[in-house]
Motif scaffolding. Structure first.
Motif, short mmCIF file in Angstrom:
data_model
loop_
_atom_site.label_atom_id
_atom_site.label_comp_id
_atom_site.label_asym_id
_atom_site.label_seq_id
_atom_site.Cartn_x
_atom_site.Cartn_y
_atom_site.Cartn_z
N THR A 227 24.40 131.75 -53.71
CA THR A 227 24.76 133.16 -53.60
C THR A 227 24.11 133.84 -52.40
O THR A 227 24.53 134.93 -52.00
CB THR A 227 24.36 133.91 -54.88
OG1 THR A 227 22.96 133.72 -55.12
CG2 THR A 227 25.16 133.42 -56.07
N GLU A 228 23.09 133.21 -51.81
CA GLU A 228 22.41 133.78 -50.65
C GLU A 228 22.93 133.22 -49.34
O GLU A 228 22.37 133.49 -48.28
CB GLU A 228 20.89 133.51 -50.76
CG GLU A 228 20.24 134.07 -52.00
CD GLU A 228 20.35 135.58 -52.06
OE1 GLU A 228 20.25 136.22 -50.99
OE2 GLU A 228 20.53 136.11 -53.17
N ARG A 230 23.11 129.97 -48.51
CA ARG A 230 22.38 128.77 -48.09
C ARG A 230 22.93 127.57 -48.86
O ARG A 230 23.38 127.70 -49.99
CB ARG A 230 20.87 128.94 -48.37
CG ARG A 230 20.24 129.96 -47.44
CD ARG A 230 18.76 130.17 -47.75
NE ARG A 230 18.02 128.91 -47.70
CZ ARG A 230 17.63 128.32 -46.58
NH1 ARG A 230 17.91 128.85 -45.40
NH2 ARG A 230 16.94 127.20 -46.61
N ALA A 272 20.16 127.69 -56.72
CA ALA A 272 19.72 128.21 -55.42
C ALA A 272 19.36 127.04 -54.52
O ALA A 272 18.97 125.97 -54.98
CB ALA A 272 18.52 129.12 -55.60
#
Length: 285
Positions: A227-228, A230, A272
């Motif tokens: 979601t960032e 990356r 993540a």
């Protein structure tokens, strides 16, 4: 009373310092386990210290604990270290139970069927790329890979893609600890040249290897993003790919990786990225 003391201590400045030290110890242990996973042969303390950029004394202290909990084993004849059965078992469970891999197989099947080439999901272990799962294409005549077998990241499209997202300081570990090995005349082995390659990869959003690992085939890789923004993994199309097909394959792969990320996010299974968790600390060799 002891519980109260523990809580009180954890909220003091001294407690924060201890917590910071504990987190740093975990990060260092992770670097050691990763270094053992990267290298196919057992390593001694001095070799490990060089690879993880810690003092031999620090490496030895951490290894004692890792051996006690079963994550690392020591050869009684050579005194060198390798991954322990506990680490192997945890990794195998992850291959079976991880939802990212379950979803990936559906998307890899679509890529393999459409392109005719092998479709692979891979990740970085240190500075090696490791295949997590693969679907063979109908036209594949390529070298067989085994899941978990490490490949040099700097010479493959998926590895270069994932390395391009690393902090520069992490990549410098590689250049300082181990020279970039040449596999074909096209392998990029100069640190400055590969840094320029990483810039180009970031600008276009995908990576290509032009016969840099194997003289008989090449790869194209696209990131599966968190979601960032990356990468959590790389999707790789691998085989005797005609460069004239690159643009079409890239567009297909970018669409598949976006769809895969959205599917995982919707199910709450999108992890993540962990590419920046093992940055250098202040200890020098």
């Amino acid at each position: 009373m002891s519980d109260q003391v523990a809580v009180s201590g954890s909220t003091s400045s001294g407690g924060k310092s201890r917590d910071s030290g504990q987190v740093r110890a975990v990060a260092r242990a992770t670097r050691i386990v990763t270094a053992l996973a990267e290298h196919p042969f057992p390593l001694g303390i001095v070799e490990l210290a060089q690879f993880v950029q810690l003092s031999p004394a620090s490496v030895h202290r951490i290894l004692v604990t890792l051996v006690q909990v079963g994550w690392v084993e020591q050869n009684t004849r050579t005194a060198k270290y390798r991954l322990g059965m506990q680490a192997v078992g945890v990794g195998m469970v992850g291959l079976v139970s991880n939802p990212v891999l379950h979803d990936a197989r559906m998307f890899l099947s679509r890529l393999a069927q459409w392109s005719g080439h092998d479709a692979v999901l891979s990740t970085l272990v240190g500075f090696k790329t490791v295949q997590l799962t693969r679907v063979a294409g109908s036209a594949t005549e390529f070298i067989e890979f085994e899941p978990g077998h490490p490949q040099p990241a700097h010479a493959m499209a998926d590895g270069k893609l994932l390395m391009s997202y690393m902090p520069v300081e992490q990549r410098r570990w590689l250049y300082e600890a181990e020279p970039l090995r040449m596999f074909t005349p096209n392998t990029i082995t100069d640190p400055e040249a590969i840094e320029r390659e990483f810039v180009a990869i970031q600008e276009r959003g995908y990576a290509v290897d032009n016969y840099e690992r194997f003289a008989v085939g090449r790869g194209i890789a696209a990131p599966v993003m968190d979601t960032e923004g990356r990468p959590i993994a790389a999707m790789l199309c691998l085989g005797k790919i005609d460069p004239a097909q690159d643009e079409e394959i890239v567009q297909q792969m970018l669409a598949l990786t976006r769809e895969m990320s959205e599917r995982l996010k919707g199910a709450g299974d999108l992890p993540a990225s962990a590419l920046d968790l093992a940055e250098p600390d202040e200890e020098a060799l």
